[in-house]
Design a protein around this motif. Structure first.
Motif, PDB file in Angstrom:
ATOM      1  N   ASP A 193      38.576  48.210  43.363  1.00  0.00           N
ATOM      2  CA  ASP A 193      37.934  48.711  42.146  1.00  0.00           C
ATOM      3  C   ASP A 193      38.462  47.859  40.992  1.00  0.00           C
ATOM      4  OD1 ASP A 193      36.755  50.047  40.087  1.00  0.00           O
ATOM      5  OD2 ASP A 193      37.587  52.016  40.557  1.00  0.00           O
ATOM      6  N   PRO A 194      37.980  46.625  40.887  1.00  0.00           N
ATOM      7  CA  PRO A 194      38.519  45.707  39.876  1.00  0.00           C
ATOM      8  C   PRO A 194      38.394  46.224  38.455  1.00  0.00           C
ATOM      9  CG  PRO A 194      37.159  44.532  41.475  1.00  0.00           C
ATOM     10  CD  PRO A 194      36.954  45.979  41.715  1.00  0.00           C
ATOM     11  N   TYR A 195      37.370  47.030  38.173  1.00  0.00           N
ATOM     12  CA  TYR A 195      37.241  47.569  36.820  1.00  0.00           C
ATOM     13  C   TYR A 195      38.427  48.467  36.483  1.00  0.00           C
ATOM     14  CZ  TYR A 195      33.370  46.346  33.825  1.00  0.00           C
ATOM     15  OH  TYR A 195      32.569  45.700  32.920  1.00  0.00           O
ATOM     16  N   ALA A 196      38.850  49.273  37.450  1.00  0.00           N
ATOM     17  CA  ALA A 196      40.020  50.134  37.233  1.00  0.00           C
ATOM     18  C   ALA A 196      41.269  49.289  37.000  1.00  0.00           C
ATOM     19  CB  ALA A 196      40.224  51.055  38.427  1.00  0.00           C
ATOM     20  N   ALA A 197      41.395  48.194  37.732  1.00  0.00           N
ATOM     21  CA  ALA A 197      42.556  47.313  37.553  1.00  0.00           C
ATOM     22  C   ALA A 197      42.561  46.694  36.160  1.00  0.00           C
ATOM     23  CB  ALA A 197      42.549  46.224  38.624  1.00  0.00           C
ATOM     24  N   ASP A 214      42.214  35.593  36.917  1.00  0.00           N
ATOM     25  CA  ASP A 214      42.135  35.985  38.325  1.00  0.00           C
ATOM     26  C   ASP A 214      41.452  37.339  38.477  1.00  0.00           C
ATOM     27  OD1 ASP A 214      43.442  33.666  39.043  1.00  0.00           O
ATOM     28  OD2 ASP A 214      45.428  34.605  39.115  1.00  0.00           O
ATOM     29  N   GLN A 215      41.753  38.250  37.564  1.00  0.00           N
ATOM     30  CA  GLN A 215      41.128  39.572  37.623  1.00  0.00           C
ATOM     31  C   GLN A 215      39.614  39.469  37.462  1.00  0.00           C
ATOM     32  OE1 GLN A 215      43.159  41.725  34.541  1.00  0.00           O
ATOM     33  NE2 GLN A 215      44.726  42.524  35.927  1.00  0.00           N
ATOM     34  N   ILE A 216      39.173  38.622  36.552  1.00  0.00           N
ATOM     35  CA  ILE A 216      37.729  38.456  36.342  1.00  0.00           C
ATOM     36  C   ILE A 216      37.089  37.827  37.571  1.00  0.00           C
ATOM     37  CG2 ILE A 216      35.973  37.334  34.938  1.00  0.00           C
ATOM     38  CD1 ILE A 216      37.362  39.704  33.607  1.00  0.00           C
ATOM     39  N   ASP A 217      37.764  36.891  38.200  1.00  0.00           N
ATOM     40  CA  ASP A 217      37.234  36.286  39.428  1.00  0.00           C
ATOM     41  C   ASP A 217      37.093  37.336  40.529  1.00  0.00           C
ATOM     42  OD1 ASP A 217      37.042  33.794  38.298  1.00  0.00           O
ATOM     43  OD2 ASP A 217      38.962  33.074  39.072  1.00  0.00           O
ATOM     44  N   ILE A 218      38.111  38.197  40.639  1.00  0.00           N
ATOM     45  CA  ILE A 218      38.045  39.268  41.639  1.00  0.00           C
ATOM     46  C   ILE A 218      36.880  40.201  41.318  1.00  0.00           C
ATOM     47  CG2 ILE A 218      39.249  41.299  42.530  1.00  0.00           C
ATOM     48  CD1 ILE A 218      41.886  39.749  42.066  1.00  0.00           C
ATOM     49  N   ASP A 232      22.792  42.850  35.548  1.00  0.00           N
ATOM     50  CA  ASP A 232      23.857  43.831  35.321  1.00  0.00           C
ATOM     51  C   ASP A 232      25.203  43.290  35.794  1.00  0.00           C
ATOM     52  OD1 ASP A 232      22.557  45.859  33.984  1.00  0.00           O
ATOM     53  OD2 ASP A 232      21.899  46.865  35.803  1.00  0.00           O
ATOM     54  N   ARG A 233      25.202  42.543  36.873  1.00  0.00           N
ATOM     55  CA  ARG A 233      26.468  41.945  37.329  1.00  0.00           C
ATOM     56  C   ARG A 233      27.026  41.028  36.250  1.00  0.00           C
ATOM     57  NH1 ARG A 233      24.324  39.845  43.229  1.00  0.00           N
ATOM     58  NH2 ARG A 233      23.754  41.885  44.082  1.00  0.00           N
ATOM     59  N   ASP A 234      26.166  40.199  35.685  1.00  0.00           N
ATOM     60  CA  ASP A 234      26.621  39.276  34.633  1.00  0.00           C
ATOM     61  C   ASP A 234      27.095  40.046  33.404  1.00  0.00           C
ATOM     62  OD1 ASP A 234      26.007  37.134  36.254  1.00  0.00           O
ATOM     63  OD2 ASP A 234      24.038  36.778  35.350  1.00  0.00           O
ATOM     64  N   ALA A 240      33.824  42.911  30.753  1.00  0.00           N
ATOM     65  CA  ALA A 240      35.214  43.029  31.195  1.00  0.00           C
ATOM     66  C   ALA A 240      36.057  41.837  30.763  1.00  0.00           C
ATOM     67  CB  ALA A 240      35.261  43.168  32.716  1.00  0.00           C
ATOM     68  N   GLN A 241      35.446  40.670  30.689  1.00  0.00           N
ATOM     69  CA  GLN A 241      36.188  39.470  30.318  1.00  0.00           C
ATOM     70  C   GLN A 241      36.760  39.569  28.911  1.00  0.00           C
ATOM     71  OE1 GLN A 241      33.913  35.927  30.909  1.00  0.00           O
ATOM     72  NE2 GLN A 241      35.720  34.602  30.974  1.00  0.00           N
ATOM     73  N   GLY A 242      36.052  40.252  28.031  1.00  0.00           N
ATOM     74  CA  GLY A 242      36.587  40.551  26.715  1.00  0.00           C
ATOM     75  C   GLY A 242      36.549  39.422  25.711  1.00  0.00           C
ATOM     76  N   SER A 243      35.831  38.366  25.981  1.00  0.00           N
ATOM     77  CA  SER A 243      35.788  37.236  25.053  1.00  0.00           C
ATOM     78  C   SER A 243      34.546  37.235  24.160  1.00  0.00           C
ATOM     79  CB  SER A 243      35.843  35.921  25.836  1.00  0.00           C
ATOM     80  OG  SER A 243      34.770  35.841  26.762  1.00  0.00           O
ATOM     81  N   THR A 244      33.606  38.144  24.428  1.00  0.00           N
ATOM     82  CA  THR A 244      32.378  38.232  23.636  1.00  0.00           C
ATOM     83  C   THR A 244      32.493  39.348  22.609  1.00  0.00           C
ATOM     84  OG1 THR A 244      31.042  37.447  25.506  1.00  0.00           O
ATOM     85  CG2 THR A 244      29.883  38.561  23.704  1.00  0.00           C
ATOM     86  N   ASP A 245      32.234  39.010  21.349  1.00  0.00           N
ATOM     87  CA  ASP A 245      32.209  40.036  20.302  1.00  0.00           C
ATOM     88  C   ASP A 245      30.778  40.538  20.176  1.00  0.00           C
ATOM     89  OD1 ASP A 245      32.336  41.643  18.099  1.00  0.00           O
ATOM     90  OD2 ASP A 245      33.377  40.200  16.813  1.00  0.00           O
TER      91      ASP A 245
END
Length: 617
Positions: A193-197, A214-218, A232-234, A240-245
């Motif tokens: 459950d990578p989102y939980a991580a 690495d977490q984003i790759d997982i 939706d995957r993208d 989750a990557q957190g780089s987009t405002d």
């Protein structure tokens, strides 16, 4: 078991005992007596009989004849939960241990939401919690909590400092997600459950750590196998990557207002670009903390518990009012029932064997309400009227099929806030309005005693998230044994009305109606069906592997937290504080008055209520 707006508007199975005369209501069946309540299975929490009289007052407007008072006490406490028990404890320390105290509670067990559940499987006693379980990180910062814990001789165990699931993680078990065909096109079990991580990492302040990439790759690898559209995957990975405002160009003050006034689901759809499937994937991540899904919380509330919202956002900062959050920890095997038991053991010393507060020792419930005891706890007793006079207050309650009345120098009402206006009718109108707005959130903690946890070991998962199923989260509780030993499985169900746009109070009322109208056999059938469906790849068979089921139904669960999504809530917190002052020699305690489902709030309100009583009244 997800309910719809239509279910609510059609009046889903409200069990209010409509049409019964007052005498019939008093004689309505309650829970079994003469038993050991923690070991009872089936439908617990707000069990049958707990709400009959209360609903007759609040929903039916029933009236009851006056009766003569037969007993007198220094203090009567209405509500035997943590706040009510703590109020009695603080009262003894302020006014003296010999003061006569009567505690009334409408359930067949003390503790309120801090209930203890027990199972016996193959000769082993499994102890768990039926409701309030955790201490928020700020608990030790509260003077009332520190005083209470010191007086009870309680401190967190080493296990309480461990992260949930650590023991299973060492054994090679992790998390998993189950996608159901009804919402995602096919049933699919996915390990991890990578989102939980990622949420856990954000809460630990590790969003910018060296392993973030690495977490984003997982996560991308996980999403590639999920039954989700490519768009939706993208969008989920970008979020989750957190780089987009997603609010780029929005002025700081406008941004702050947006976060406080916008539903998280609307942000995910309108700003982060998630489609229906993506929204469903994230929908229930907030249910454990708020008893609301993504459509019922603000963006700010989502960020507070670590849910992603992109760049340019505040750091997670968990609201201290939350009773259960990613930062809270469970101190005891039976949750905060240990606090309730420790309080009762001091208030009624002969109820427990020596050293019997923790562990598997049984309390003697027959000694809770005995002649000659300074403190008496009277279970299965529903208060229907609290009438303050100049120097005494009269309390009328239903018990054993009859009306009873007692007189008291002081009264502390520590039950459900929304019921207080009906039983204390002389409260000022603003106080009544504030307490009536205290609509509690419904939820279910189901405990399943398993003969073993081989299926979880085979699937290498100790915790499973099922985004759109009735029980959205389930996890194995700590065990001292191996995969062949019995264990308790915790299952969380929050009856929501997804994608309805309804305000929290409407949602809570709808969920409560649904829970009260659903019999245990239907709940049990659905529990078994969901487990068989989800855990089949691990060889699970409910008929063979389940040894007991306890459904802790909390139709009135989490205390209402004033929300920035509701304009009328702007002054509610202050109004609740004023309501706590009560009237005459009556004070209102309980977590509801604090606008917080936290055990810290329950204890703090108990001390506040006792401290404000006049010694010369």
């Amino acid at each position: 078991m997800t309910i719809t707006r239509r279910d609510f508007l059609n009046g889903t199975a409200l069990t209010v005992a409509a049409g019964l005369a007052p005498g019939q209501l008093l004689a309505a069946p309650g829970a079994a007596t003469g038993s050991y309540p923690p070991a009872l299975t089936g439908l617990r929490g707000n069990h049958a009989g707990t709400y009959t009289l209360a609903h007759s007052l609040a929903r039916e407007g029933a009236t009851y004849p006056g009766v003569l008072a037969k007993e007198a006490y220094d203090l009567v406490v209405v509500g035997g939960g943590i706040s009510g028990l703590a109020a009695a404890w603080f009262y003894q320390r302020r006014f003296g241990a010999k003061r006569r105290i009567l505690i009334l509670d409408n359930h067949d067990d003390f503790g309120g939401h801090a209930k203890r559940n027990e199972f016996t499987v193959r000769g082993r006693t499994l102890v768990t919690y039926g409701g309030s379980a955790e201490m928020p990180p700020s608990a030790n910062d509260n003077a009332a909590v520190r005083s209470l814990l010191a007086g009870l001789g309680l401190a967190p165990t080493a296990q309480a400092r461990a992260l949930p699931g650590e023991d299973y993680e060492r054994r090679g078990l992790g998390r998993a997600v189950f996608f159901d065909a009804g919402h995602f096109g096919r049933d699919q079990w996915l390990a991890g459950d990578p989102y939980a991580a990622i949420v856990d990492a954000r809460l630990r302040g590790a969003a910018a750590s060296t392993n973030a990439a690495d977490q984003i790759d997982i996560l991308r690898g996980f999403l590639a196998k999920a039954p989700l559209p490519a768009a939706d995957r993208d969008a989920l990975a970008r979020l989750a990557q957190g780089s987009t405002d997603f609010l780029a160009g929005m002025p700081a003050e406008t941004r702050r207002g947006y976060l406080q006034s916008t539903r998280y689901a609307a942000f995910l759809r309108d700003k982060a670009g998630l489609g229906l499937a993506g929204l469903r994937f994230l929908r229930s991540r907030s249910q454990d903390a708020y008893a609301l899904d993504a459509d019922g919380i603000t963006v700010a509330q989502a960020i507070a518990i670590g849910l992603p919202a992109g760049a340019g956002m505040p750091d997670p900062s968990v609201d201290a009012r939350l009773g259960k959050s990613p930062a809270s920890r469970q101190w005891f095997a039976d949750g905060n029932a240990t606090l309730a038991r420790a309080l009762v053991a001091q208030l009624v010393p002969n109820v427990s064997p020596v050293g019997g507060v923790a562990g598997t020792s049984r309390f003697d419930y027959g000694k809770l309400d005995q002649d000659g005891s300074a403190v008496r706890i009277r279970l299965n007793s529903t208060a229907i009227a609290v009438e303050p006079d100049v120097r005494i207050t009269r309390v009328t309650y239903g018990w054993q099929g009859n009306l009873q009345r007692v007189e008291a120098q002081h009264v502390i009402v520590a039950g459900y806030g929304m019921m207080v206006p009906f039983i204390v009718p002389t409260l000022p109108a603003p106080a009544k309005a504030a307490l009536r707005a205290d609509v509690k959130a419904p939820l279910v903690y189901t405990k399943v005693a398993l003969d073993n946890w081989r299926a979880f070991d085979a699937l290498k998962a100790w915790r499973v998230h099922a985004p759109t199923m009735a029980y959205s989260d389930l996890w194995l509780e700590p065990t001292a044994g191996g995969r062949d030993d019995p264990v308790v499985l915790h299952m969380l169900y929050v009856p929501t009305v997804p994608d309805s746009g309804m305000q929290a109070r409407e949602r809570f009322r709808a969920g409560r109606a649904f829970l009260l109208g659903t019999p245990f056999d239907v709940l049990e059938r659905d529990i078994r069906a969901q487990l068989d469906r989800m855990l089949a790849p691990g060889g699970f068979q409910s008929g063979r592997d389940i040894r007991g089921i306890t459904v802790n139904r909390w139709a009135h669960g989490y205390s209402y937290m004033p929300s920035t999504l509701v304009p009328d809530d702007a002054g509610l917190q202050g109004a609740l504080e004023q309501a706590g002052l009560g009237v005459g020699n009556v004070r209102i305690a309980g977590a509801d008055v604090a606008g917080s489902p936290s055990v810290t709030a329950a204890i703090d309100q108990a001390l506040r209520a006792v401290s404000s009583l006049r010694a010369d009244s």
